[in-house]
Design a protein around this motif. Sequence first.
Motif, PDB file in Angstrom:
ATOM      1  N   LYS A  30       0.834  -1.198   0.000  1.00  7.85           N
ATOM      2  CA  LYS A  30       0.000   0.000   0.000  1.00  7.85           C
ATOM      3  C   LYS A  30       0.875   1.256   0.000  1.00  7.85           C
ATOM      4  CE  LYS A  30      -3.462   2.393   2.818  1.00  7.85           C
ATOM      5  NZ  LYS A  30      -4.258   2.341   4.068  1.00  7.85           N
ATOM      6  N   THR A  31       1.938   1.217   0.794  1.00  5.25           N
ATOM      7  CA  THR A  31       2.837   2.375   0.852  1.00  5.25           C
ATOM      8  C   THR A  31       3.526   2.610  -0.499  1.00  5.25           C
ATOM      9  OG1 THR A  31       3.235   1.911   3.186  1.00  5.25           O
ATOM     10  CG2 THR A  31       4.816   3.329   2.068  1.00  5.25           C
ATOM     11  N   TYR A  32       3.898   1.545  -1.107  1.00  3.74           N
ATOM     12  CA  TYR A  32       4.556   1.677  -2.415  1.00  3.74           C
ATOM     13  C   TYR A  32       3.592   2.269  -3.429  1.00  3.74           C
ATOM     14  CZ  TYR A  32       7.326   0.469  -6.511  1.00  3.74           C
ATOM     15  OH  TYR A  32       8.043   0.519  -7.689  1.00  3.74           O
ATOM     16  N   LYS A  33       2.353   1.887  -3.385  1.00  5.00           N
ATOM     17  CA  LYS A  33       1.370   2.429  -4.310  1.00  5.00           C
ATOM     18  C   LYS A  33       1.133   3.915  -4.076  1.00  5.00           C
ATOM     19  CE  LYS A  33      -1.126  -1.922  -4.992  1.00  5.00           C
ATOM     20  NZ  LYS A  33      -2.412  -2.623  -4.793  1.00  5.00           N
ATOM     21  N   LEU A  34       1.309   4.327  -2.797  1.00  7.19           N
ATOM     22  CA  LEU A  34       1.147   5.747  -2.498  1.00  7.19           C
ATOM     23  C   LEU A  34       2.352   6.569  -2.933  1.00  7.19           C
ATOM     24  CD1 LEU A  34      -0.560   5.630   1.012  1.00  7.19           C
ATOM     25  CD2 LEU A  34      -1.608   6.225  -1.178  1.00  7.19           C
ATOM     26  N   GLY A  35       3.388   5.957  -3.401  1.00  5.02           N
ATOM     27  CA  GLY A  35       4.542   6.699  -3.943  1.00  5.02           C
ATOM     28  C   GLY A  35       5.727   6.765  -3.023  1.00  5.02           C
ATOM     29  N   VAL A  36       5.677   6.050  -1.911  1.00  3.90           N
ATOM     30  CA  VAL A  36       6.831   6.036  -1.016  1.00  3.90           C
ATOM     31  C   VAL A  36       7.757   4.929  -1.515  1.00  3.90           C
ATOM     32  CG1 VAL A  36       7.619   5.817   1.360  1.00  3.90           C
ATOM     33  CG2 VAL A  36       5.392   6.855   0.866  1.00  3.90           C
ATOM     34  N   TRP A  37       8.707   5.364  -2.330  1.00  5.02           N
ATOM     35  CA  TRP A  37       9.594   4.385  -2.965  1.00  5.02           C
ATOM     36  C   TRP A  37      10.951   4.298  -2.273  1.00  5.02           C
ATOM     37  CZ3 TRP A  37       8.309   6.840  -8.341  1.00  5.02           C
ATOM     38  CH2 TRP A  37       6.986   6.510  -8.667  1.00  5.02           C
ATOM     39  N   HIS A  38      11.263   5.330  -1.507  1.00  3.77           N
ATOM     40  CA  HIS A  38      12.569   5.350  -0.859  1.00  3.77           C
ATOM     41  C   HIS A  38      12.467   4.621   0.485  1.00  3.77           C
ATOM     42  CE1 HIS A  38      13.910   8.238  -3.866  1.00  3.77           C
ATOM     43  NE2 HIS A  38      12.792   8.975  -3.623  1.00  3.77           N
ATOM     44  N   SER A  39      13.414   3.868   0.775  1.00  6.96           N
ATOM     45  CA  SER A  39      13.407   3.130   2.034  1.00  6.96           C
ATOM     46  C   SER A  39      14.819   2.987   2.553  1.00  6.96           C
ATOM     47  CB  SER A  39      12.779   1.734   1.840  1.00  6.96           C
ATOM     48  OG  SER A  39      13.542   0.993   0.891  1.00  6.96           O
ATOM     49  N   GLN A  40      14.894   2.791   3.838  1.00  3.81           N
ATOM     50  CA  GLN A  40      16.182   2.587   4.489  1.00  3.81           C
ATOM     51  C   GLN A  40      15.999   1.656   5.679  1.00  3.81           C
ATOM     52  OE1 GLN A  40      17.539   6.365   5.930  1.00  3.81           O
ATOM     53  NE2 GLN A  40      15.756   6.662   7.288  1.00  3.81           N
ATOM     54  N   GLN A  41      17.032   0.887   5.958  1.00  2.00           N
ATOM     55  CA  GLN A  41      16.969  -0.056   7.063  1.00  2.00           C
ATOM     56  C   GLN A  41      17.410   0.630   8.341  1.00  2.00           C
ATOM     57  OE1 GLN A  41      19.160  -3.657   6.344  1.00  2.00           O
ATOM     58  NE2 GLN A  41      18.045  -4.810   7.939  1.00  2.00           N
ATOM     59  N   VAL A  42      16.621   0.474   9.404  1.00  2.00           N
ATOM     60  CA  VAL A  42      16.883   1.110  10.680  1.00  2.00           C
ATOM     61  C   VAL A  42      16.828   0.028  11.761  1.00  2.00           C
ATOM     62  CG1 VAL A  42      16.119   2.825  12.357  1.00  2.00           C
ATOM     63  CG2 VAL A  42      15.875   3.286   9.904  1.00  2.00           C
ATOM     64  N   ASP A  43      17.775   0.066  12.640  1.00  3.39           N
ATOM     65  CA  ASP A  43      17.789  -0.889  13.753  1.00  3.39           C
ATOM     66  C   ASP A  43      16.978  -0.306  14.901  1.00  3.39           C
ATOM     67  OD1 ASP A  43      18.221  -2.921  15.455  1.00  3.39           O
ATOM     68  OD2 ASP A  43      20.400  -2.704  15.567  1.00  3.39           O
ATOM     69  N   TYR A  44      15.689  -0.634  14.909  1.00  2.00           N
ATOM     70  CA  TYR A  44      14.807  -0.071  15.932  1.00  2.00           C
ATOM     71  C   TYR A  44      15.107  -0.624  17.332  1.00  2.00           C
ATOM     72  CZ  TYR A  44      11.898   2.183  12.405  1.00  2.00           C
ATOM     73  OH  TYR A  44      11.448   2.998  11.392  1.00  2.00           O
ATOM     74  N   ASP A  45      15.864  -1.690  17.403  1.00  4.50           N
ATOM     75  CA  ASP A  45      16.202  -2.224  18.716  1.00  4.50           C
ATOM     76  C   ASP A  45      17.004  -1.217  19.538  1.00  4.50           C
ATOM     77  OD1 ASP A  45      14.954  -4.538  18.033  1.00  4.50           O
ATOM     78  OD2 ASP A  45      16.776  -5.553  17.368  1.00  4.50           O
ATOM     79  N   LEU A  46      17.755  -0.370  18.827  1.00  7.70           N
ATOM     80  CA  LEU A  46      18.630   0.558  19.523  1.00  7.70           C
ATOM     81  C   LEU A  46      17.917   1.827  19.935  1.00  7.70           C
ATOM     82  CD1 LEU A  46      21.788   0.156  17.239  1.00  7.70           C
ATOM     83  CD2 LEU A  46      21.203  -1.053  19.362  1.00  7.70           C
ATOM     84  N   LEU A  47      16.737   2.051  19.412  1.00  6.73           N
ATOM     85  CA  LEU A  47      16.006   3.282  19.715  1.00  6.73           C
ATOM     86  C   LEU A  47      15.115   3.055  20.927  1.00  6.73           C
ATOM     87  CD1 LEU A  47      14.905   4.441  16.153  1.00  6.73           C
ATOM     88  CD2 LEU A  47      16.811   5.297  17.542  1.00  6.73           C
ATOM     89  N   PRO A  48      15.013   4.079  21.776  1.00 10.38           N
ATOM     90  CA  PRO A  48      14.056   3.977  22.889  1.00 10.38           C
ATOM     91  C   PRO A  48      12.629   3.904  22.360  1.00 10.38           C
ATOM     92  CG  PRO A  48      15.646   5.730  23.259  1.00 10.38           C
ATOM     93  CD  PRO A  48      15.825   5.321  21.834  1.00 10.38           C
ATOM     94  N   ASP A  49      11.736   3.403  23.159  1.00 10.14           N
ATOM     95  CA  ASP A  49      10.352   3.239  22.710  1.00 10.14           C
ATOM     96  C   ASP A  49       9.687   4.570  22.418  1.00 10.14           C
ATOM     97  OD1 ASP A  49      10.689   0.568  22.999  1.00 10.14           O
ATOM     98  OD2 ASP A  49       9.443   0.337  24.808  1.00 10.14           O
ATOM     99  N   GLU A  50      10.029   5.615  23.204  1.00 10.44           N
ATOM    100  CA  GLU A  50       9.367   6.904  22.982  1.00 10.44           C
ATOM    101  C   GLU A  50       9.802   7.567  21.689  1.00 10.44           C
ATOM    102  OE1 GLU A  50      12.777   7.342  25.924  1.00 10.44           O
ATOM    103  OE2 GLU A  50      10.976   6.056  25.686  1.00 10.44           O
ATOM    104  N   GLU A  51      10.959   7.142  21.106  1.00 13.56           N
ATOM    105  CA  GLU A  51      11.437   7.742  19.864  1.00 13.56           C
ATOM    106  C   GLU A  51      10.910   6.999  18.644  1.00 13.56           C
ATOM    107  OE1 GLU A  51      15.612   8.093  19.852  1.00 13.56           O
ATOM    108  OE2 GLU A  51      15.723   9.293  21.703  1.00 13.56           O
ATOM    109  N   ARG A  52      10.263   5.906  18.814  1.00 12.54           N
ATOM    110  CA  ARG A  52       9.738   5.158  17.667  1.00 12.54           C
ATOM    111  C   ARG A  52       8.232   4.915  17.802  1.00 12.54           C
ATOM    112  NH1 ARG A  52      11.031  -0.993  18.782  1.00 12.54           N
ATOM    113  NH2 ARG A  52      11.838  -0.945  20.921  1.00 12.54           N
TER     114      ARG A  52
END
Length: 1337
Positions: A564-586
């Motif tokens: 669905k996101t791709y159809k909306l035109g969001v073609w750029h993506s990047q890998q993020v290690d969410y394990d390292l982010l605090p819960d309030e920042e994600r």
Amino acid sequence: MTQSRPNEFIPPPECPVFEPSWEEFADPFGFINKIRPIAENTGICKIRPPPGWQPPFACDVDRLHFTPRIQRLNELEAQTRVKLNFLDQIAKFWELQGCTLKIPHVERKTLDLYVLYKLVNEDGGFDVVCKERKWTQIALKMGFAPGKAVGSHLRAHYERILYPYYLFQTGANLMVRLLKHLDNFPFPLFSLMSFSFHPYQDKCSLLWCTHDSHCDEDRLLLCDGCDDSYHTFCLIPPLHDVPKGDWRCPKCLAQECGKPQVAFGFEQASRDYTLRTFGDMADSFKSDYFNMPVHMVPTELVEKEFWRLVSTIEEDVTVEYGADIASKDFGSGFPVKNGTFKVSPEEEGYLSSGWNLNNMPVLDASVLTHVTADICGMKLPWLYVGMCFSSFCWHIEDHWSYSINYLHWGEPKTWYGAPGYAAEQLENVMKNLAPELFESQPDLLHQLVTIMNPNVLMEHGVPIYRTNQCAGEFVITFPRAYHSGFNQGFNFAEAVNFCTADWMPLGRQCVEHYRSLNRYCVFSHDEMTCNIATKANTLELELASAVQKDMCAMILEEKMLREKTYKLGVWHSQQVDYDLLPDEERQCAKCRTTCYLSAITCPCSPDQLVCLHHIEDLCSCPARKCLHSFSSYKYTLAELKPLFQALTTRAESYEDWASKVKKILKADQDNKSDLEELRSLVVEAEKKTYPETDLLSHLRQVIQNADRCTSMAQQLLNGKRQTRYRSGGGKSQNQLTVEELRSFVNQLYDLPCSIRQAPFLKALLNRVEQFQQDSSDLLAEDMPGSSALHGLLDEGASLDVELPQLAVLRQRLEQARWVEAVQEASDQPADLSLDCMRRLIDQGVGLAPHACVEKTMARLQELLTVCEHWEEKAHNMLTARFVSKLNFNEVDSIPAYLPSCLQLKDCVSRAREWIMEAGGHIPGLGALSELVSRARGISVMLEPLSRLESLVSEVQAWKESAAKTFLLRNASHSLLEVLCPRCETGSQKSKSKKNKDVSVPCKKVEVKLDSLFDVEKALSTSKDTASMATLSDVHQKELESLSMLRTSNESKLQSSPSCLAPTVCLCHTVPAGPMLQCELCRDAYHSGCVPGFKDIQTGLPWLCPLCKRSEKPPLDKVLPLLASLQRIRVRLPEGDALRYVIERTVRWQHKVQQVSPTQHQNGKVSLICSNIISLKINENMTPFLFIFMFHSINMMQARHISGTDGVPETKKEPEKLEKNSKRRLEKENIEGQHIGKTKKPKKKKPKMNKERRREEKQTTSPSNSLSDLSYSDDSEEDWSVCSAKQCQQPEGNEVNWVQCDGSCNQWFHQICVGVSAEQAENEDYICVSCAMNDLTE
């Protein structure tokens, strides 16, 4: 007035309480999974540890300190808080108008303004209620009593206080609508009349003052908010004075009332407590409140008081609650490894116990083990220090997880819970009952600040359960189970969360629910799932299977969102290690969900991100700028696939096995597998070392149940079950009841596998049900036949099932047999005796009650009563020998055998026949004796009987008198034999032989006179004239026989010398010595052989002993006998014979008179006598007559010597002679009666038929025709019968008798009737029967 307080609190039902064994307690999650099917239906449950499990309290009491929350009880309840908020708004509204709100009282009760406001709005508003006059109905709805005009008071209070607020809330133009109400408001309404307020409108249209001519600074009213001025007389209504309080203009009023309310929450106390100081405060509060020691206050009283306080607005009770105290700061109540609390060696087991709340969340079976963060309250326990009335409001655990609470010590904690399936129902009820609270706070139930009475929830269909948790007990809440409660007093509890494999789908569902409420998550569910997937090889199969299903749903959803996101035109993506982010920042900026797999960011909002569900809510950039958005991800879909594959590989074999097991266990009736297939699945699980999951345990349990059912079914079919019978009964102790059999058959068919014995047991059940139906139909009849009942009983006995109908059928069979026995006996009245009826009644008394039995019993008892009445009546008549008027037709109509009545009827019939016979011609003695004998056998008083008995007595007396007159002493001849002419002559031997021959009955061809029996029979059956002819014939035969005998004896004495010497005499020897010759038979006798030889007078005729048969009474003694016999009027053969003798004697005397001269001279008598003797001998006179006449000759000689003539004295004085003879006969008769009566009967009186045979035998025996009848045994018995009803049967040599002088002439023992000998001699005696008859007449 406040709203009517609800009824007294009714405690909800108790939740389940479990007491595990030590073996079950060793595996916490295993035991929880075991009780889950039961406990999750109530939401909460209580667990009591095994006795002896008492962990030490490890919390550092001295170091523990906390600041509690302040709880105002009436603010906790949702509906009460709504009322308080409403009153605050009304008070604020009037306070801004310069007035203080005072809540009025109606009927001495505080008026509930909220309820009044709500009811008026529901009925259409103030105008409609006034127009339709509904104020009385409003008063009734508020609980006021009718008929007290409360409606007008409510209208006045509403119009004065609430109606302006209503118009303000609706924004109406008061300038137009309230002109007619201006005079009714005592306080300024300018602000209400000068603007229209809307919550989102910042401007107000003011009504400016236009009367400049009246501008006067003294009359200006200054707003305390904005300092604007207004003339007091320009207000509507005009104000005469300036308000004393603060006054706000319309603009300021709109601003103040339009401010949003502050979210409700608990305040923190200003004081910090230690455990000891808080306990002192808590105990002091409770003891002061209830005015008794804390340990004496009942829990029920505290519970009812708590719910009363939270529902009232008049009483404001405040308590404090030390909740959510982190155990990591002050230590847990349970001992932990490496903790400050040192445990003894005996208590080291508590360090690693699964029930230690520090260990339970991180056990291998708990999903929370894979959550990396230490979450307070979920993975780390929280501590709770409570006091009386401190409460925890309705809530569910974070992420809908399990929770477990342990009360270390203190007073109980009261819990209320609702099952997880009723969570949405509870939420809807609370929203409907308090919508104002949820409008401002949609997630109100997540704030743990709202409570509602369980009774109210239950009234709206929400299932609620309760329990009291005491010290040392656990309380577990299940996923999404709402729970609340309060503390009974000072206590200390500890709680934590845990999640099992079955929670996984609920956890994902909870995240979706949080997303809809924009509520943050405590942890990322996707992160936890991925962390578990990375450890797939070490997971238990049950957990691996649950995680595999959850991850499958996660990957499918993520794939769909990324597309669905791709159809909306969001073609750029990047890998993020969410394990390292605090819960309030994600967290998603929209729904506050913690992102882990992916998120969307935008350069225009670098500090925000959203989840893929809310990509359109990230920023306000134009659509073309979405091309600059970035998609951040943790894993690519390709990277998620190996994780999923690892879980699948781990869970696949188990899943296939589990799927197959579940399919078999849920198969319908037509697709069930056999038992062997289930066993093969268990073998497979053991071979592949599958974990001991609930499914495997359930499968083993199913197989075990199936084996047990198979064995039981086979035993039932084979009849080999134990059938040890109870003593006295036929029911087996181990027999199944019908319900048990039906349940067993249903259990067989409910088994997941097929049992081959099931159809046979189903057929047995059908037979049993058919038997029950037949029994019901048969028992519904009034009284079924015994054959049908017996057949049905046989059918029931063949069924190896406990049938309650059998006892009823046996009971009914006994009743039916009894009824049929009564009916059968009634159909044969001849056999229905009194004893039979009594026996039937005795049998019927023991039967169970039944209408037919009672009806038959009543009929039988009625018949018995009637029969007993008639039998008693007949018996009394028979005993009294008196028959009154008796209706035998009524007796004949009684269908029963009545022996006494039949005997009485027979007696009456025989009596009638007897009376007819007794009233005929003059009978002979035999007939008379037979009549008397028959009469004595008839139990009826017969009036002629006494006369006949008197006749018999007279006859017997006459015969006795005649016997004394004619018979020799010790004579062997009877009276008839002496008086009758001799029928035979010859030796005694030939006579005896002849008698013996003639005694044998033979067929009579013609009248024979060969024996005395023939003569007696001929005399008895012939008439008077014929009897004389018969005797003449016998006399002729006697003459012939005697002539032959005389010739034979004379020829014997004249034998020639050549002949043998003749035998003579009684000794049958030759003549020798002096000899005597009989004048009659001419036989010779030795003088020594003749007894009394010396007494023989010389010159007189001598008769031998054989010819001398009787005495020689004079004629004057014989004639009275004949006269007395004629008076008796009974024919006797002896009488006929006596009359014949007397007639012959008279004829002989006549002949003697003809032979002898009229005058006799002296010396010629001897010659005359000689001539007379010669005449007699020549005329062949009979022996008796010869002797009789010889006596007459002697009398003649005596008279001649005395100088008298030869005329018999009987001719000179016949009347005197007859009279003397009669007296002498009567005297002799009385003496004979006296002799007979003084003899005591020694034998029981024989029956009448025997007496008759004896009399017939006596009459047919020629040798005993007159053998002392008056002294025979039968005669003795007849004379010796006492007529008294209760004869005392006196014994002794002499017994005194008395005869009734009444009409019965019966004889009685004097001692039996109480009469002395002197009274019997001098006075008349009347018996009781005759006296009663006289009184009746």
